[in-house]
Design an enzyme around this catalytic site. Structure first.
Site, PDB file in Angstrom:
ATOM      1  N   CYS A  40     -10.127  -1.036  -4.410  1.00 46.08           N
ATOM      2  CA  CYS A  40     -11.371  -0.453  -4.927  1.00 46.08           C
ATOM      3  C   CYS A  40     -12.523  -1.437  -5.017  1.00 46.08           C
ATOM      4  CB  CYS A  40     -11.130   0.182  -6.292  1.00 46.08           C
ATOM      5  SG  CYS A  40     -10.982  -1.014  -7.617  1.00 46.08           S
ATOM      6  N   ASN A 257      -1.579 -12.721  -0.138  1.00 48.67           N
ATOM      7  CA  ASN A 257      -0.967 -11.944  -1.239  1.00 48.67           C
ATOM      8  C   ASN A 257      -1.396 -10.479  -1.213  1.00 48.67           C
ATOM      9  OD1 ASN A 257       0.837 -11.971  -3.486  1.00 48.67           O
ATOM     10  ND2 ASN A 257      -0.917 -11.757  -4.848  1.00 48.67           N
ATOM     11  N   LEU A1019     -21.459   9.029 -20.041  1.00 49.72           N
ATOM     12  CA  LEU A1019     -20.391   8.991 -19.048  1.00 49.72           C
ATOM     13  C   LEU A1019     -20.866   8.328 -17.769  1.00 49.72           C
ATOM     14  CD1 LEU A1019     -19.569  12.792 -19.432  1.00 49.72           C
ATOM     15  CD2 LEU A1019     -18.557  10.924 -20.738  1.00 49.72           C
ATOM     16  N   GLU A1241     -23.692  19.204 -12.607  1.00 49.42           N
ATOM     17  CA  GLU A1241     -22.494  19.645 -11.915  1.00 49.42           C
ATOM     18  C   GLU A1241     -22.742  20.438 -10.647  1.00 49.42           C
ATOM     19  OE1 GLU A1241     -20.544  21.706 -15.284  1.00 49.42           O
ATOM     20  OE2 GLU A1241     -18.976  20.283 -14.784  1.00 49.42           O
TER      21      GLU A1241
HETATM   22  C1  LIG Z   1      -6.553  -2.575   0.231  1.00 43.32           C
HETATM   23  C2  LIG Z   1      -5.831  -2.925   1.496  1.00 43.32           C
HETATM   24  C3  LIG Z   1      -6.181  -2.261   2.650  1.00 43.32           C
HETATM   25  C4  LIG Z   1      -5.522  -2.556   3.850  1.00 43.32           C
HETATM   26  N1  LIG Z   1      -5.877  -1.879   4.966  1.00 43.32           N
HETATM   27  C5  LIG Z   1      -5.225  -2.122   6.120  1.00 43.32           C
HETATM   28  C6  LIG Z   1      -5.514  -1.395   7.295  1.00 43.32           C
HETATM   29  O1  LIG Z   1      -6.394  -0.541   7.320  1.00 43.32           O
HETATM   30  N2  LIG Z   1      -4.812  -1.672   8.399  1.00 43.32           N
HETATM   31  C7  LIG Z   1      -3.842  -2.610   8.419  1.00 43.32           C
HETATM   32  O2  LIG Z   1      -3.234  -2.811   9.447  1.00 43.32           O
HETATM   33  N3  LIG Z   1      -3.544  -3.311   7.332  1.00 43.32           N
HETATM   34  C8  LIG Z   1      -4.188  -3.090   6.188  1.00 43.32           C
HETATM   35  N4  LIG Z   1      -3.855  -3.785   5.054  1.00 43.32           N
HETATM   36  C9  LIG Z   1      -2.721  -4.699   5.121  1.00 43.32           C
HETATM   37  C10 LIG Z   1      -3.109  -6.113   5.315  1.00 43.32           C
HETATM   38  O3  LIG Z   1      -3.534  -6.292   6.624  1.00 43.32           O
HETATM   39  C11 LIG Z   1      -1.881  -6.949   5.012  1.00 43.32           C
HETATM   40  O4  LIG Z   1      -1.596  -6.751   3.658  1.00 43.32           O
HETATM   41  C12 LIG Z   1      -2.119  -8.381   5.250  1.00 43.32           C
HETATM   42  O5  LIG Z   1      -2.461  -8.628   6.549  1.00 43.32           O
HETATM   43  C13 LIG Z   1      -0.955  -9.236   4.828  1.00 43.32           C
HETATM   44  O6  LIG Z   1      -1.348 -10.573   4.918  1.00 43.32           O
HETATM   45  P1  LIG Z   1      -1.241 -11.589   3.702  1.00 43.32           P
HETATM   46  O7  LIG Z   1      -1.668 -12.904   4.180  1.00 43.32           O
HETATM   47  O8  LIG Z   1      -1.968 -11.086   2.535  1.00 43.32           O
HETATM   48  O9  LIG Z   1       0.311 -11.550   3.431  1.00 43.32           O
HETATM   49  P2  LIG Z   1       1.156 -11.867   2.088  1.00 43.32           P
HETATM   50  O10 LIG Z   1       0.967 -10.714   1.165  1.00 43.32           O
HETATM   51  O11 LIG Z   1       0.671 -13.178   1.553  1.00 43.32           O
HETATM   52  O12 LIG Z   1       2.542 -11.977   2.650  1.00 43.32           O
HETATM   53  C14 LIG Z   1       3.206 -10.843   3.099  1.00 43.32           C
HETATM   54  C15 LIG Z   1       4.608 -11.179   3.632  1.00 43.32           C
HETATM   55  O13 LIG Z   1       4.502 -11.870   4.855  1.00 43.32           O
HETATM   56  C16 LIG Z   1       5.246 -13.047   4.847  1.00 43.32           C
HETATM   57  N5  LIG Z   1       4.471 -14.053   5.569  1.00 43.32           N
HETATM   58  C17 LIG Z   1       3.155 -14.305   5.398  1.00 43.32           C
HETATM   59  N6  LIG Z   1       2.772 -15.244   6.277  1.00 43.32           N
HETATM   60  C18 LIG Z   1       3.846 -15.602   6.981  1.00 43.32           C
HETATM   61  C19 LIG Z   1       4.067 -16.540   8.021  1.00 43.32           C
HETATM   62  N7  LIG Z   1       3.086 -17.305   8.493  1.00 43.32           N
HETATM   63  N8  LIG Z   1       5.314 -16.656   8.504  1.00 43.32           N
HETATM   64  C20 LIG Z   1       6.320 -15.900   8.027  1.00 43.32           C
HETATM   65  N9  LIG Z   1       6.164 -15.005   7.031  1.00 43.32           N
HETATM   66  C21 LIG Z   1       4.947 -14.857   6.535  1.00 43.32           C
HETATM   67  C22 LIG Z   1       5.438 -13.408   3.399  1.00 43.32           C
HETATM   68  O14 LIG Z   1       6.643 -14.079   3.208  1.00 43.32           O
HETATM   69  C23 LIG Z   1       5.419 -12.058   2.714  1.00 43.32           C
HETATM   70  O15 LIG Z   1       6.709 -11.527   2.638  1.00 43.32           O
HETATM   71  C24 LIG Z   1      -4.499  -3.520   3.855  1.00 43.32           C
HETATM   72  C25 LIG Z   1      -4.139  -4.189   2.676  1.00 43.32           C
HETATM   73  C26 LIG Z   1      -4.800  -3.891   1.514  1.00 43.32           C
HETATM   74  C27 LIG Z   1      -4.403  -4.600   0.250  1.00 43.32           C
HETATM   75  S1  FES Z   2      -8.914  -3.653  -9.221  1.00 42.51           S
HETATM   76 FE1  FES Z   2      -9.184  -2.474  -7.441  1.00 42.51          FE
HETATM   77  S2  FES Z   2      -9.370  -3.979  -5.944  1.00 42.51           S
HETATM   78 FE2  FES Z   2      -8.861  -5.105  -7.672  1.00 42.51          FE
END
Ligand SMILES: Cc1cc2nc3c(=O)[nH]c(=O)nc-3n(C[C@H](O)[C@H](O)[C@H](O)COP(=O)(O)OP(=O)(O)OC[C@H]3O[C@@H](n4cnc5c(N)ncnc54)[C@H](O)[C@@H]3O)c2cc1C
Ligand code: FES
Ligand code: FES
Length: 1310
Positions: A40, A257, A1019, A1241
């Protein structure tokens, strides 16, 4: 953020200063928490890091709810407080968002500020496109985004405000002056740009120099931190990482994350060890050679995007086909925050099924270099580059929303041809969201090698791929037939794109695709929205100090944007305070066999577990049960709560409370099931006029059933309560509610104390929309019982998922009808029956005088009374009933009107189709034209309705655009345009007179300052602002003298609900009354000293012992409704309007784009045009989303699946109309204060113009395909529904399942 990340050593910088412990952080409450899952943007902060290699500082937005504190080592974090504050200096971003009226409830505002601010730190002169892109990850549920985008656009170099599409010219400057002349005396300026402070980038806080020193910029030895349950380890080098991974093979790597965080929070994942290699230089690189490119797994998606853009700009086109396919998806997948946090490595690893990039990477032959201890492969270049001319790579996707939504189905496809031919040499097709991993259609591809790229190949490919990729009928996620259709529709798009490419390579040899198919090639572009708002100018003779009629900024706007506005969870911790976590029923209808709390009680920090036995008073009050006892009647009903010293402890313990259930039959989830069981909440409500049966001698049409599904309130601030036990059995509750009196009543009943011991205090709430009418009373009682039992303050803040589950949403509706009409489109008779999916208990409301199922009754009454909308049907019968079901639905903006009237428009459209007439003609024929009586015999004058309708037709250029759309449709087979125009007659208020009363209390202090209180609640609609305007006008003093602090049951007792667009009407009259009383008392003093100052008069009045406090009272509009007779003066007055929307539909995917909306709204005299236009735009967008993209999914057992922004899509900035024009039409309304009208509304319903514009576009597609003229387009018209209605060779090809052979994953509950 701070709550969930406890006891961590911090070596990060906040607002440019250094913080080394938790206590110096916790008072920064500007950052808001709304969803907790990155979806959000309310919690957006700016993270800045120094890059020792480039020696540059990198600023990026991040959603704080997913940033582990430990990952911020060496980073500087700027929250909204660091940007500016009222105490120091307001930043231009904050000032402009407030002054452009970009805040209503304000809960999203700090996040919006941070997104724009971060953009400006990187691009002080952004383009409008960058503004829209920066806001893509921020949700706002109040404003409809237009003013937020506009505030951002004030920083753009090009003047974009009020600019007509690409012309670079303001519409008001048109040479012929036509618009100006026609809209004489109308204003368009809702704010004055000259007042804005300039942006001076040199004034921004500097990046703390200490964070650029070696120690912080790269890892100098392994670091670790031991928490209560987990250990966080940051490796020093890649080798160290491999060592750690070998020692802790199950430990996840925390990168962005964005996947791990939500899994831990919402899926109960637990990891004792985290390894955080985010900063490792070995994972941050781009290596480009002639053979390809290698990208480090630690690159964020935003960095990947920049790197690919750079490569694309440097390399020849044929080498960057995969890059361009990736770039297209990178623009729309998550919002800017997630793109900056999520890493490529994390994405590839963690998104086996939903990844948007993996199918393209696979189709582009990307290779992954895997490293582990002892096994270190050479870093081969992956083969993103293709050297072949005769090679094509494309990414395709379809999602519920254009941006920031997971794909429903996506694909990466590539094909190589024998040089100079269209003979397939290599083909790859990878699909996402069709199975547990990215799925390769390898067999199909193999079979097609050697084939020509032609229609026969396509036809075989479609058949074979459907055989190869099978989505089972009960597959998780549902939409099975749609997803099957998308598999081949996307393949078809790929086929066309490749054919186009071949033609461009050799036009002689390869004919181009038919002109009519061209529009199938591209997805809808993302445009920066723009528009004009018009309203009446203030009378030039009005005294300058009088604010009535001026677009005054929301009283709290600056506080919203600086984060200084205090919401419930921002209130300081109170000594001994406990946090409450609920345990809710997982069954729709069941006996509670046992509740075992022993394990929960034994957990650290847990103080108590509260159940029905702990309620000292009534646990079942007027049919509403606080803690379930013996039996549960819906999923999400509260069974018990855990009180603990932290929320984390309370939540952990809540998971350990064991409840055993025995299911009870029947379990009624849908309206159809309720009809089968004859399960209703109360008697039918009916109105009737004329002789319906006799009138059916005309041509009649028995309509098919129309289903309108429910809607979630999705208030950005979830339901939040702070309950403080006091002496003498007093209990003070701070909360957000539309009905504190009801909270007071329920809490008193639960505690068995008189109501005078219960105080409800309310300053503001982060959105309400009807969701905070009924449920806060139940949750107030639940909290108060906990506070009473433990004797300690209770903080009860619902998580997003619990909020969506417990508070429930709009009543789904089923409608059956029969219409009698003539060939000229005149409707002679209508017999309509409505059923709403109600709830399972009936509440007796108010003085036991009437037995009501509160929300359900109101909704059914509203539907029946308002169901004629703007049309006169001489023989009219309308009946409504609420079904007794095991979900639990409640009121939401419009109270049934948006559901009910869509049905009216459906039958008008059906009649038009039968008579071969345009719908707008049938509407006009049947519309009320002169002073008339409603079907329940209330007299009204529809003159403003006619005016709005005519102006809307004319100024939207409806007929010319309709012709243009028809032309467009003739030329385009796969994209269709549609237009719809709607009249609206909306009644405000509630047909029960005592709901229309209001009281106020006004104090004048001896320094002349004035404190106003009243019974209405803020609100986000700006009620307090308008009340200050009223007091200022009445007392003839500047607004700065007047303060409105909060609403409380202590100052104004027995306040009624704030809803039904009545807030300003009734409270305004009460405030006016109090002010006039005071002015009457002051009058003799003023007369004696007419040249004196206000302060002098007040001092004199005190000397003369004149009371300077007055109550004000408004008895209310004398409305009534006799349901026996079906007659009454049900509403004080009516509000009229008209709206016209135009959409374009992609028949292959079901996507639609809202091109333009024009709204003409009768506002009589607008007390505050900025607030009124804000309400109109916000409600319209809320309505539009209700009718199109928002979809609540239930399991057949009645479990709500949609519990987060991930699986329930409210619009983002990309869904609003590309062009949005709103005009307030002036009229008279002598019975209301200053001749104004309640506008809160009504516009919800105008959003249905989008639904029917979609209907028009789909009808055009169906006509061209020779399909049946009439078809049912129920609400919401989701991409799934649109696609499946545009029947074609692809929908005909997919396998269909016999519904009797499987249980679907989700069901329709209407
Ligand atoms: C609000 C939101 C919207 C999203 N929208 C989309 C979307 O429209 N389309 C889409 O495709 N994705 C979408 N995502 C997903 C997003 O792309 C993935 O969550 C993200 O790419 C994960 O990457 P991270 O670095 O945060 O991984 P992390 O959360 O840090 O790690 C995820 C997992 O991957 C493993 N990992 C991470 N890096 C490595 C590495 N180098 N080698 C081995 N293991 C590894 C970790 O051990 C863990 O288990 C969305 C996510 C969110 C939160
Ligand atoms: S509280 Fe919704 S994105 Fe963090
Ligand atoms: S102002 Fe944006 S959510 Fe309320």
């Amino acid at each position: 953020w701070y709550k969930t990340q406890e006891n961590m050593l911090l070596v990060i910088s906040m607002q440019g200063g250094k913080c080394r412990n938790q206590s110096s952080l916790v008072r920064l409450t500007g950052t808001k928490y709304s969803c907790g899952g990155g979806g959000c943007g309310a919690c957006t902060v700016m993270v800045s890091r120094y890059n020792s290699t480039t020696k540059a500082i990198h600023h990026y937005p991040a959603t704080a709810c997913l940033v582990p504190i430990c990952s911020l080592y060496g980073a500087a974090v700027t929250t909204v407080e660091g940007v500016g504050s009222i105490k120091t200096r307001i930043h231009p971003v904050q000032e402009r968002l407030a002054k452009c009226h970009g805040t209503q409830c304000g809960f999203c505002s700090p996040g919006m500020v941070m997104s724009i601010y971060t953009l400006l730190r990187n691009h002080p002169e952004p383009t409008p496109e960058q503004i829209t892109k920066a806001l893509g990850g921020n949700l706002c549920h109040c404003t409809g985004y237009r003013p937020i985008v506009e505030s951002g656009k004030t920083f753009c170099v090009e003047s974009t405000v009020c600019e007509l599409k690409g012309s670079g010219k303001c519409c008001m400057d048109q040479e012929d002056g036509s618009l100006v002349n026609r809209w004489e005396q109308m204003c368009t300026k809702l704010y004055d740009e000259d007042e804005f402070q300039p942006l001076d980038p040199s004034q921004e806080p500097i990046f703390p120099p200490e964070l650029t020193v070696r120690y912080f910029t790269f890892v100098n030895g392994r670091r670790s931190k031991q928490g209560e349950r987990t250990t966080w380890i940051t490796p020093a080098t890649l080798n160290d990482l491999l060592e750690l991974k070998a020692n802790f093979p199950k430990a996840p790597l925390v990168m962005g994350n964005t996947e791990l965080g939500p899994s831990i929070k919402f899926k109960n994942e637990f990891h004792p060890v985290f390894i955080s290699p985010l900063g490792l230089p070995e994972l941050h690189f781009v290596n480009t050679t002639d053979d390809g490119v290698t990208i480090g797994a630690g690159y964020s998606l935003a960095q990947l995007n920049d790197a690919l853009h750079f490569i694309v700009s440097e390399q020849p086109k044929e080498k960057t086909k995969t890059h361009r396919a990736l770039l297209k998806h990178l623009r729309t997948l998550p919002g800017a925050q997630i793109r900056n946090m999520a890493t490529l490595g994390g994405h590839v690893v963690s998104r086996p099924n939903f990844s948007d990039l993996n199918p393209i990477l696979a189709a582009g032959n990307a290779a992954i270099n895997l490293v582990s201890k002892g096994k270190r492969p050479s870093f081969n270049q992956s083969q993103l580059f293709s050297y072949l001319q005769w090679h094509f790579v494309f990414g395709l996707r379809m999602a519920q929303r254009q941006e920031n939504a997971f794909a429903i189905v996506n694909a990466g496809m590539s094909v190589k041809f024998e040089d100079g031919t269209n003979t397939i040499k290599e083909l790859q097709m990878f699909y996402g969201s069709v199975g547990p991993t990215t799925v390769s259609a390898s067999q199909t591809c193999k079979q097609l090698i050697g084939r020509q790229w032609d229609d026969q190949m396509l036809s075989d490919a479609c058949r074979w791929v459907l055989d190869e990729i099978y989505i089972p009928p009960a597959a998780e996620g549902g939409m099975v037939e749609y997803r099957r259709t998308l598999i081949i529709s996307l393949l078809f798009k790929f086929y066309l794109k490749v054919r186009r490419g071949l033609n461009q390579m050799d036009p002689q040899k390869f004919p181009d695709i038919p002109e009519k198919f061209m529009s199938a090639l591209e997805d809808f572009p993302i445009e920066t929205p723009q528009g004009i708002q018009m309203f009446q100018c203030v009378d030039p003779h009005q005294p300058p100090q009088d604010p009535v009629g001026h677009p005054v900024m929301h009283q709290s706007a600056i506080k919203h944007t600086t984060g200084e506005a205090v919401y419930i969870d921002d209130m300081s911790c109170i000594d001994q305070e406990l946090f409450l976590a609920p345990i809710t029923s997982t069954r729709a209808h069941a006996k509670i066999i046992s509740i075992d709390i022993s394990e929960a009680l034994a957990l650290p920090g847990v103080v108590d577990v509260i159940t029905a036995e702990d309620v000292p008073g009534d646990n079942n009050y007027q049919g509403e049960i606080f803690y379930a006892q013996n039996e549960v009647i819906c999923v999400g009903q509260i069974v018990s709560t855990v009180a603990a010293d932290t929320y984390a402890h309370a939540r952990e313990a809540a998971k350990k409370v064991k409840i055993t259930y025995g299911d009870i039959e029947p379990r009624i989830i849908t309206i159809e099931q309720a009809l089968e069981h004859n399960s209703f909440l109360f008697d039918e409500k009916k109105i009737e006029q004329g002789n319906v049966e006799q009138a059916f001698k005309y041509k009649s049409l028995k309509g098919s059933e129309v289903h309108v599904e429910g809607q979630e309130h999705f208030c950005m601030e979830t339901l939040s309560i702070l309950a403080l036990p006091k002496e003498d059995k007093e209990m003070v509750l701070h909360l957000g509610t539309q009905y504190p009196t009801r909270v007071q009543e329920y809490v008193a009943a639960a505690l068995n104390v008189p109501r005078n011991r219960i105080a409800c205090r309310m300053k503001r709430t982060g959105g309400a929309f009807g969701g905070k009418v009924a449920k806060p009373a139940v949750l107030g009682a639940v909290s108060a019982v906990a506070a009473n039992k433990t004797g300690r303050p209770i903080r009860f803040i619902l998580e997003r998922g619990d909020d969506m589950l417990i508070t429930a949403g709009r009543h789904p509706l089923l409608r059956k009808y029969k219409i009698g009409f003539m060939n000229n489109g005149v409707i002679k008779a209508a017999d309509v029956k409505y059923y709403v999916n109600g709830r399972s208990v009936c509440i007796i409301l108010y003085l036991c005088e009437i037995s009501l199922c509160f929300a359900s009754t109101q909704v059914v009454e509203f539907i029946v009374l308002k169901s004629e909308n703007a049309y006169y049907i001489p023989n009219f019968r309308c009946r409504g009933r609420a079904c007794k079901t095991n979900p639990s639905n409640t009121a939401i903006r419009g109270f049934g009107f948006p559901q009910g009237t869509v049905v009216v428009e459906a039958y008008i459209t059906a009649v038009a189709s039968q008579c071969n007439l345009p719908p707008e003609e049938v509407k006009e024929i049947n519309m009320y034209k002169r002073i008339s009586k409603t079907a329940f015999k209330q007299t009204f004058n529809p003159e403003p309705l006619q005016r709005c309708w005519k102006e809307c037709l004319e100024k939207s250029s409806f007929y010319a655009r309709k012709l243009a759309a028809e032309e467009f449709n003739k030329k385009n087979y796969w994209k269709k345009r549609g237009l719809a125009i709607f009249p609206m007659k909306f009644s405000i208020g509630i047909p029960t007179a005592y709901y229309n009363q209001a009281a106020a209390l006004v104090h004048i202090y001896l320094d002349g300052s004035v404190l106003v209180t009243h019974g209405g609640y803020e609100l986000g609609q700006g009620l307090y602002t308008k009340m200050i305007q009223v007091a200022s006008h009445e007392l003839n003093i500047p607004q700065s003298y007047i303060h409105l602090s909060e609403t409380s049951t202590v100052t104004v007792s027995n306040g009624v609900l704030t809803l039904g667009s009545m807030g300003t009407d009734i409270n305004g009259k009460a405030v006016q009354n109090a002010c006039q009383t005071l002015m009457a008392r002051l009058h003799p003093i003023i007369r004696k000293n007419p040249k004196g100052k206000w302060e002098d008069w007040i001092a004199k009045a005190f000397e003369e012992s004149i009371s300077l406090s007055a109550t004000g009272y408004f008895k209310g509009y004398q409305t009534n409704m006799d349901w026996e007779k079906g007659e009454g003066n049900a509403y004080p007055y009516y509000v009229y309007g008209a709206a016209c929307s135009e959409v374009e539909v992609d028949c292959l995917t079901g996507a639609h784009k809202l091109l333009r909306t024009d709204i003409f709204m009768e506002a009589a005299f607008s007390i505050n045009p900025a607030l009124d236009i804000g309400q109109i735009e916000g409600a319209f967008i809320q309505g539009m989303r209700f009718y199109t993209i928002e979809e609540l999914k239930y399991s057949p057992e009645g479990v709500l699946y949609s519990r987060s922004p991930d699986d329930y899509k409210i619009p983002t900035v990309t869904e609003i109309p590309e062009e949005f024009y709103v005009t307030l039409v002036r009229s008279q309304n002598p019975i209301a204060i200053y001749s104004s009208k309640g506008l809160g509304e009504a516009r919800m319903f105008l959003g249905s113009s989008v639904l029917f514009a979609i209907y028009d576009a789909v009808a055009a597609a169906r006509r061209e395909r020779g399909l049946a003229k009439t078809f049912v387009l129920s609400s919401p018209a989701t991409p799934e529904m649109i696609r499946m209605m545009c029947v074609d060779q692809f929908t005909d090809m997919i396998p269909r399942d016999d519904p009797s052979t499987f249980t679907p994953w989700s069901i329709r509950v209407s």
